[in-house]
Scaffold this motif. Sequence first.
Motif, PDB file in Angstrom:
ATOM      1  N   VAL A 131       0.846  -1.189   0.000  1.00 18.79           N
ATOM      2  CA  VAL A 131       0.000   0.000   0.000  1.00 18.79           C
ATOM      3  C   VAL A 131       0.885   1.245   0.000  1.00 18.79           C
ATOM      4  CG1 VAL A 131      -1.747   1.281   1.292  1.00 18.79           C
ATOM      5  CG2 VAL A 131      -1.892  -1.212   1.128  1.00 18.79           C
ATOM      6  N   VAL A 132       0.587   2.163  -0.931  1.00 16.71           N
ATOM      7  CA  VAL A 132       1.380   3.389  -1.060  1.00 16.71           C
ATOM      8  C   VAL A 132       0.579   4.648  -0.736  1.00 16.71           C
ATOM      9  CG1 VAL A 132       3.009   2.389  -2.705  1.00 16.71           C
ATOM     10  CG2 VAL A 132       0.947   3.531  -3.562  1.00 16.71           C
ATOM     11  N   TYR A 133      -0.749   4.530  -0.659  1.00 14.13           N
ATOM     12  CA  TYR A 133      -1.583   5.697  -0.359  1.00 14.13           C
ATOM     13  C   TYR A 133      -2.928   5.221   0.182  1.00 14.13           C
ATOM     14  CZ  TYR A 133      -4.733   9.655  -1.050  1.00 14.13           C
ATOM     15  OH  TYR A 133      -5.655  10.645  -0.853  1.00 14.13           O
ATOM     16  N   ILE A 134      -3.418   5.930   1.202  1.00 16.96           N
ATOM     17  CA  ILE A 134      -4.751   5.680   1.740  1.00 16.96           C
ATOM     18  C   ILE A 134      -5.504   7.009   1.724  1.00 16.96           C
ATOM     19  CG2 ILE A 134      -6.094   5.079   3.785  1.00 16.96           C
ATOM     20  CD1 ILE A 134      -4.792   2.637   2.773  1.00 16.96           C
ATOM     21  N   GLY A 135      -6.638   7.032   1.023  1.00 11.30           N
ATOM     22  CA  GLY A 135      -7.512   8.204   1.030  1.00 11.30           C
ATOM     23  C   GLY A 135      -8.629   7.967   2.027  1.00 11.30           C
ATOM     24  N   LEU A 136      -8.772   8.877   2.988  1.00 12.10           N
ATOM     25  CA  LEU A 136      -9.732   8.691   4.079  1.00 12.10           C
ATOM     26  C   LEU A 136     -10.775   9.799   4.087  1.00 12.10           C
ATOM     27  CD1 LEU A 136      -7.164   7.828   6.895  1.00 12.10           C
ATOM     28  CD2 LEU A 136      -8.673   6.238   5.687  1.00 12.10           C
ATOM     29  N   PRO A 137     -11.939   9.528   4.694  1.00 16.35           N
ATOM     30  CA  PRO A 137     -12.904  10.611   4.894  1.00 16.35           C
ATOM     31  C   PRO A 137     -12.316  11.634   5.863  1.00 16.35           C
ATOM     32  CG  PRO A 137     -13.562   8.676   6.138  1.00 16.35           C
ATOM     33  CD  PRO A 137     -12.363   8.285   5.315  1.00 16.35           C
ATOM     34  N   GLU A 138     -12.941  12.791   5.957  1.00 16.15           N
ATOM     35  CA  GLU A 138     -12.468  13.811   6.887  1.00 16.15           C
ATOM     36  C   GLU A 138     -13.267  13.768   8.177  1.00 16.15           C
ATOM     37  OE1 GLU A 138     -12.104  17.684   5.218  1.00 16.15           O
ATOM     38  OE2 GLU A 138     -11.125  16.942   3.405  1.00 16.15           O
ATOM     39  N   VAL A 139     -12.645  14.223   9.270  1.00 13.51           N
ATOM     40  CA  VAL A 139     -13.343  14.319  10.544  1.00 13.51           C
ATOM     41  C   VAL A 139     -14.564  15.211  10.339  1.00 13.51           C
ATOM     42  CG1 VAL A 139     -13.193  15.175  12.915  1.00 13.51           C
ATOM     43  CG2 VAL A 139     -11.288  13.886  11.924  1.00 13.51           C
ATOM     44  N   GLY A 140     -15.707  14.746  10.832  1.00 11.48           N
ATOM     45  CA  GLY A 140     -16.960  15.472  10.671  1.00 11.48           C
ATOM     46  C   GLY A 140     -17.812  14.936   9.531  1.00 11.48           C
ATOM     47  N   ASP A 141     -17.198  14.205   8.592  1.00  8.30           N
ATOM     48  CA  ASP A 141     -17.959  13.590   7.505  1.00  8.30           C
ATOM     49  C   ASP A 141     -18.861  12.490   8.068  1.00  8.30           C
ATOM     50  OD1 ASP A 141     -16.615  15.131   5.640  1.00  8.30           O
ATOM     51  OD2 ASP A 141     -15.456  13.473   4.786  1.00  8.30           O
ATOM     52  N   THR A 142     -19.946  12.223   7.379  1.00 10.66           N
ATOM     53  CA  THR A 142     -20.788  11.078   7.708  1.00 10.66           C
ATOM     54  C   THR A 142     -20.521   9.992   6.679  1.00 10.66           C
ATOM     55  OG1 THR A 142     -22.506  12.444   8.705  1.00 10.66           O
ATOM     56  CG2 THR A 142     -23.160  10.252   7.959  1.00 10.66           C
ATOM     57  N   VAL A 143     -20.216   8.797   7.163  1.00  7.72           N
ATOM     58  CA  VAL A 143     -20.049   7.637   6.287  1.00  7.72           C
ATOM     59  C   VAL A 143     -21.288   6.759   6.444  1.00  7.72           C
ATOM     60  CG1 VAL A 143     -17.514   7.673   6.280  1.00  7.72           C
ATOM     61  CG2 VAL A 143     -18.721   6.384   8.052  1.00  7.72           C
ATOM     62  N   THR A 144     -21.600   6.034   5.372  1.00  7.98           N
ATOM     63  CA  THR A 144     -22.798   5.195   5.359  1.00  7.98           C
ATOM     64  C   THR A 144     -22.402   3.744   5.162  1.00  7.98           C
ATOM     65  OG1 THR A 144     -24.061   7.032   4.416  1.00  7.98           O
ATOM     66  CG2 THR A 144     -25.019   4.828   4.208  1.00  7.98           C
ATOM     67  N   GLY A 145     -22.967   2.868   5.978  1.00 11.64           N
ATOM     68  CA  GLY A 145     -22.668   1.443   5.886  1.00 11.64           C
ATOM     69  C   GLY A 145     -22.897   0.912   4.476  1.00 11.64           C
ATOM     70  N   GLY A 146     -21.888   0.220   3.947  1.00 12.35           N
ATOM     71  CA  GLY A 146     -21.978  -0.372   2.623  1.00 12.35           C
ATOM     72  C   GLY A 146     -21.600   0.564   1.492  1.00 12.35           C
ATOM     73  N   GLU A 147     -21.305   1.837   1.810  1.00 14.57           N
ATOM     74  CA  GLU A 147     -20.948   2.793   0.772  1.00 14.57           C
ATOM     75  C   GLU A 147     -19.475   3.167   0.852  1.00 14.57           C
ATOM     76  OE1 GLU A 147     -23.643   6.080   0.397  1.00 14.57           O
ATOM     77  OE2 GLU A 147     -25.389   4.757   0.358  1.00 14.57           O
ATOM     78  N   GLU A 148     -18.961   3.702  -0.260  1.00  9.95           N
ATOM     79  CA  GLU A 148     -17.554   4.066  -0.355  1.00  9.95           C
ATOM     80  C   GLU A 148     -17.206   5.147   0.667  1.00  9.95           C
ATOM     81  OE1 GLU A 148     -14.594   6.176  -3.572  1.00  9.95           O
ATOM     82  OE2 GLU A 148     -16.367   5.151  -4.332  1.00  9.95           O
ATOM     83  N   ALA A 149     -16.077   4.950   1.346  1.00  6.63           N
ATOM     84  CA  ALA A 149     -15.625   5.911   2.347  1.00  6.63           C
ATOM     85  C   ALA A 149     -14.185   6.349   2.121  1.00  6.63           C
ATOM     86  CB  ALA A 149     -15.769   5.312   3.743  1.00  6.63           C
ATOM     87  N   GLY A 150     -13.504   5.735   1.171  1.00  6.90           N
ATOM     88  CA  GLY A 150     -12.114   6.085   0.914  1.00  6.90           C
ATOM     89  C   GLY A 150     -11.541   5.206  -0.171  1.00  6.90           C
ATOM     90  N   VAL A 151     -10.213   5.248  -0.294  1.00  8.83           N
ATOM     91  CA  VAL A 151      -9.535   4.458  -1.317  1.00  8.83           C
ATOM     92  C   VAL A 151      -8.191   3.976  -0.767  1.00  8.83           C
ATOM     93  CG1 VAL A 151      -8.421   6.468  -2.405  1.00  8.83           C
ATOM     94  CG2 VAL A 151      -8.851   4.414  -3.755  1.00  8.83           C
ATOM     95  N   ALA A 152      -7.798   2.798  -1.187  1.00 11.51           N
ATOM     96  CA  ALA A 152      -6.472   2.263  -0.866  1.00 11.51           C
ATOM     97  C   ALA A 152      -5.760   2.031  -2.188  1.00 11.51           C
ATOM     98  CB  ALA A 152      -6.597   0.952  -0.087  1.00 11.51           C
ATOM     99  N   GLU A 153      -4.578   2.632  -2.338  1.00 14.38           N
ATOM    100  CA  GLU A 153      -3.800   2.461  -3.558  1.00 14.38           C
ATOM    101  C   GLU A 153      -2.528   1.706  -3.227  1.00 14.38           C
ATOM    102  OE1 GLU A 153      -3.172   6.227  -5.502  1.00 14.38           O
ATOM    103  OE2 GLU A 153      -5.314   6.682  -5.530  1.00 14.38           O
TER     104      GLU A 153
END
Length: 129
Positions: free
Chosen positions: A40-62
């Motif tokens: 793994v060379v990069y992890i894209g994450l949601p930001e603090v305060g964002d709402t994430v939803t179960g089963g939906e995209e929340a970030g990316v792993a490269e």
Amino acid sequence: MSEIPADLKYIETHQWVRVSDDGTATVGITDYAQGQLGDVVYIGLPEVGDTVTGGEEAGVAESVKSASDVFSPVTGEVIEINGALEDEPEMVNEDPYGEGWLYRVKLADKGELDGLMDAAAYGESLADA
């Protein structure tokens, strides 16, 4: 065989969740997922305060091989991200259930956990893959 801790809940897209007594939940990718990704060379994450939803995209792993969406196992407000992954994304490979965690959320509905797989069911899903 990939490591599958018994104290976690899982979703079929290879993310895990660990719920704390205070109603917060830590999310990460499984040992199986990090193995499939490679280095793994990069992890894209949601930001603090964002709402994430179960089963939906929340970030990316490269990785050096590919990029893969990271899905949230649960719904809630992001209260913390693992900032160390910005400089050391390889922690996801080295310790996916510990130092390689991705983010923490305040759960919107603890009942949502009932729909997730336990370690045995997740292990069976890997065997079927």
